[in-house]
Design a protein around this motif. Structure first.
Motif, mmCIF file in Angstrom:
data_model
loop_
_atom_site.group_PDB
_atom_site.id
_atom_site.type_symbol
_atom_site.label_atom_id
_atom_site.label_comp_id
_atom_site.label_asym_id
_atom_site.label_seq_id
_atom_site.Cartn_x
_atom_site.Cartn_y
_atom_site.Cartn_z
ATOM 1 N N UNK A 275 45.197 24.314 39.702
ATOM 2 C CA UNK A 275 44.834 25.667 39.264
ATOM 3 C C UNK A 275 43.330 25.920 39.351
ATOM 4 N N UNK A 276 42.527 24.861 39.385
ATOM 5 C CA UNK A 276 41.078 25.039 39.492
ATOM 6 C C UNK A 276 40.652 25.505 40.882
ATOM 7 N N UNK A 277 41.558 25.421 41.871
ATOM 8 C CA UNK A 277 41.186 25.726 43.259
ATOM 9 C C UNK A 277 41.025 27.222 43.533
ATOM 10 N N UNK B 199 51.064 28.649 42.518
ATOM 11 C CA UNK B 199 49.986 29.407 43.163
ATOM 12 C C UNK B 199 50.097 30.888 42.787
ATOM 13 N N UNK B 200 51.307 31.435 42.868
ATOM 14 C CA UNK B 200 51.510 32.859 42.574
ATOM 15 C C UNK B 200 51.164 33.173 41.122
ATOM 16 N N UNK B 201 51.614 32.331 40.189
ATOM 17 C CA UNK B 201 51.359 32.587 38.770
ATOM 18 C C UNK B 201 49.869 32.485 38.446
ATOM 19 N N UNK B 202 49.216 31.486 39.026
ATOM 20 C CA UNK B 202 47.786 31.300 38.758
ATOM 21 C C UNK B 202 46.977 32.463 39.322
ATOM 22 N N UNK B 203 47.300 32.881 40.533
ATOM 23 C CA UNK B 203 46.583 34.011 41.132
ATOM 24 C C UNK B 203 46.800 35.282 40.316
ATOM 25 N N UNK B 204 48.032 35.494 39.897
ATOM 26 C CA UNK B 204 48.346 36.696 39.122
ATOM 27 C C UNK B 204 47.576 36.706 37.801
ATOM 28 N N UNK B 205 47.442 35.533 37.166
ATOM 29 C CA UNK B 205 46.721 35.449 35.889
ATOM 30 C C UNK B 205 45.248 35.780 36.054
ATOM 31 N N UNK C 297 47.774 37.811 46.005
ATOM 32 C CA UNK C 297 48.415 36.602 46.519
ATOM 33 C C UNK C 297 49.629 36.966 47.364
ATOM 34 N N UNK C 298 49.796 36.202 48.428
ATOM 35 C CA UNK C 298 50.986 36.328 49.270
ATOM 36 C C UNK C 298 51.633 34.960 49.382
ATOM 37 N N UNK C 299 52.913 34.899 49.063
ATOM 38 C CA UNK C 299 53.686 33.674 49.241
ATOM 39 C C UNK C 299 54.645 33.926 50.398
ATOM 40 N N UNK C 300 54.473 33.189 51.465
ATOM 41 C CA UNK C 300 55.205 33.449 52.704
ATOM 42 C C UNK C 300 56.709 33.406 52.466
ATOM 43 N N UNK D 2 59.013 37.508 48.807
ATOM 44 C CA UNK D 2 58.480 38.804 48.348
ATOM 45 C C UNK D 2 58.359 38.908 46.830
ATOM 46 N N UNK D 3 59.258 38.267 46.108
ATOM 47 C CA UNK D 3 59.227 38.385 44.643
ATOM 48 C C UNK D 3 57.963 37.770 44.056
ATOM 49 N N UNK D 4 57.337 36.836 44.764
ATOM 50 C CA UNK D 4 56.129 36.175 44.275
ATOM 51 C C UNK D 4 54.848 36.816 44.809
ATOM 52 N N UNK D 5 54.976 37.830 45.615
ATOM 53 C CA UNK D 5 53.819 38.417 46.302
ATOM 54 C C UNK D 5 53.258 39.613 45.551
ATOM 55 N N UNK D 6 51.925 39.732 45.535
ATOM 56 C CA UNK D 6 51.299 40.980 45.114
ATOM 57 C C UNK D 6 50.866 41.796 46.331
ATOM 58 N N UNK D 7 50.872 41.182 47.515
ATOM 59 C CA UNK D 7 50.638 41.935 48.744
ATOM 60 C C UNK D 7 51.452 41.301 49.871
#
Length: 476
Positions: free
Chosen positions: A68-70, A90-96, A101-104, A107-112
């Motif tokens: 999460x520090x990355x 990755x998705x949860x950490x970016x959202x926080x 964030x895009x998770x290939x 779609x449910x994990x993506x903000x873009x």
């Protein structure tokens, strides 16, 4: 609208890619094109990613697991791993941290969503299905790619260069809009797209400084090869010009499917020719094209196959050149190449034919005036256009001049279309074999031992629902 479309500036901005496989490599490559500084984190690094990093100092690789520090100081994050728990983290950490964030493929994990991109920088177009069907987005992108010339970006830079000069010289704003529409869709743009960039820039500058109204009277003729029938065989340039033409002058051999691709409100003029039945003499066609262009119209002269292979294209542009009318020629796939390919008959083959000759089979006084001695020689392929009426005379003449009677020959009717028929035989038996077969033009004959490969190499099978012997009826 599930997603708000926008374009983000990533030049010299820090972006993170988690994962380093082949899918991640494609995302890294896209970010690199946008000028981003890219951190790549993964326990294992693929050869593709290593190569990208070797060629770009703005790509930094860390061989380790994601933590999460990355994510600190990142403008944007993409996760492209095959591990569901890592992607979710990755998705949860970016959202926080409110980082896009895009998770290939998740779609449910993506903000873009990363769209399918048509890059004609500085002009860009992006297509997205909202993550529901990336393949559908790519197919739509392919359609748009065919409509946007590769030089479109350079044309956009030229427009930017003269934007201030246009604003200074052309008022009010509504007039500027009309001016740019004519420039970007007219003869100046076509000069640019056809490689005459210096002339295009000179004409643009002259139009701005002197008389913008002159653009209203600058017609042009586009001599376009429509190919043998299948609309998928049109070139990108042919399709683009067809969809911007004011008038389309077309031949009998232009298929209905291709004609339906022209601009819907374009005037359509039929000038097709059949044996002993010409709707308009060639000289009249030449003058028609010149007259329409002088009226300020963009004219597509749409011809089956290729304009310069038995298409009389040279005669038409001679008239245009004599009258100082702008024109360009767009090659098409000639019937010989298209029909042979769809019939599974290679025109050349190391074991069969080291040369290929195209001839026309038109009869005059019941004779075909051809070099029979040359055509009867072995080790070659002969393609005969317009030979249906004279087939018997052609076959007999070849045998009389030394060709073997059992030399294979194929008739291809309406090649590359859903109505395609292929009938094979020999010089001695094909004329009789075609009797009572309901054969109608357009047809093409291929002669040579390459025809023997048809049964093994045929790959195109017309839809049985459409595989009929009906005449092709052009739109008139």
């Amino acid at each position: 609208m599930d997603y708000f479309p926008l374009f983000i500036n990533l030049k010299n901005k820090h972006c993170l890619v988690v994962g380093a496989g082949e899918i991640a490599a494609r995302k890294i490559e896209l970010l690199a094109k946008a000028g981003a500084k890219i951190a790549v984190i993964a326990p294992e690094i693929s050869a593709s990613v290593m190569q990208l990093a070797a060629n770009n100092s703005d790509i930094e690789i860390s061989i380790k697991k994601f933590s999460t520090d990355d994510i600190s100081q990142q403008r944007l994050i993409i996760s492209a791993t095959n591990q569901a728990d890592i992607n979710a983290l990755v998705a949860a950490t970016a959202d926080a941290h409110n980082i896009p964030v895009n998770v290939v493929d998740k779609p449910a994990l993506c903000s873009f969503i990363v769209p399918a991109i048509i890059d004609r920088s500085p002009a860009l177009a992006a297509v997205s299905s909202g993550g529901t069907s990336p393949v559908l987005a790519r197919l739509l992108r392919a359609k748009l790619e065919s409509l946007i010339p590769p030089a479109f970006g350079r044309m956009a830079k030229l427009a930017e260069k003269y934007r201030a000069l246009v604003k200074e010289n052309i008022n009010p704003p509504a007039q500027r809009r009309i001016f740019w529409e004519k420039v970007l869709q007219g003869s100046i743009a076509e000069l640019f797209y056809s490689g005459k960039e210096a002339e295009a820039e000179s004409r643009l500058k002259d139009a701005i400084l002197n008389s913008p109204k002159q653009l209203d009277n600058s017609g042009e003729v586009y001599l376009v090869g429509a190919g043998p029938g299948d609309p998928d065989l049109l070139t990108f340039r042919a399709l683009r010009l067809m969809q911007q033409a004011d008038v389309v002058v077309y031949d009998r051999l232009v298929s209905t499917e291709i004609l339906q691709l022209v601009r819907r409100d374009a005037e359509k003029i039929y000038v097709g020719k059949q044996r002993d039945n010409h709707s308009l003499p060639q000289e009249s066609i030449n003058e028609l094209l010149a007259r329409l262009a002088k009226e300020g119209k963009r004219v597509v002269r749409l011809k089956g196959g290729d304009p310069f292979i038995f298409g009389r294209g040279g005669e038409e542009i001679e008239t245009l050149a004599e009258q100082n009318i702008n024109f360009q020629v767009v090659p098409g796939i000639t019937a010989a190449s298209g029909c042979a390919t769809y019939a599974g008959i290679p025109l050349t083959h190391r074991d069969h034919a080291q040369s290929c000759t195209f001839v026309t089979g038109h009869l005059k006084n019941n004779r075909a005036n051809l070099n029979w001695q040359q055509l009867a020689a072995p080790g070659q392929t002969i393609v005969i256009y317009m030979g249906l009426v004279g087939l018997g005379i052609i076959c007999q003449s070849l045998i009389q001049h030394g060709a073997v009677a059992d030399l294979p020959i194929a008739l291809i009717q309406q090649g590359t279309t859903q109505r395609q028929r292929v009938i094979t035989g020999t010089l001695s038996n094909l004329p009789d074999k075609l009797k009572n077969q309901g054969i109608h033009p357009p047809t093409l004959f291929i002669i040579g031992t390459v025809v023997s490969l048809h049964d093994a190499l045929k790959w195109f099978h017309a839809d049985d629902m459409h595989n009929t012997t009906e005449d092709f009826i052009p739109q008139q």
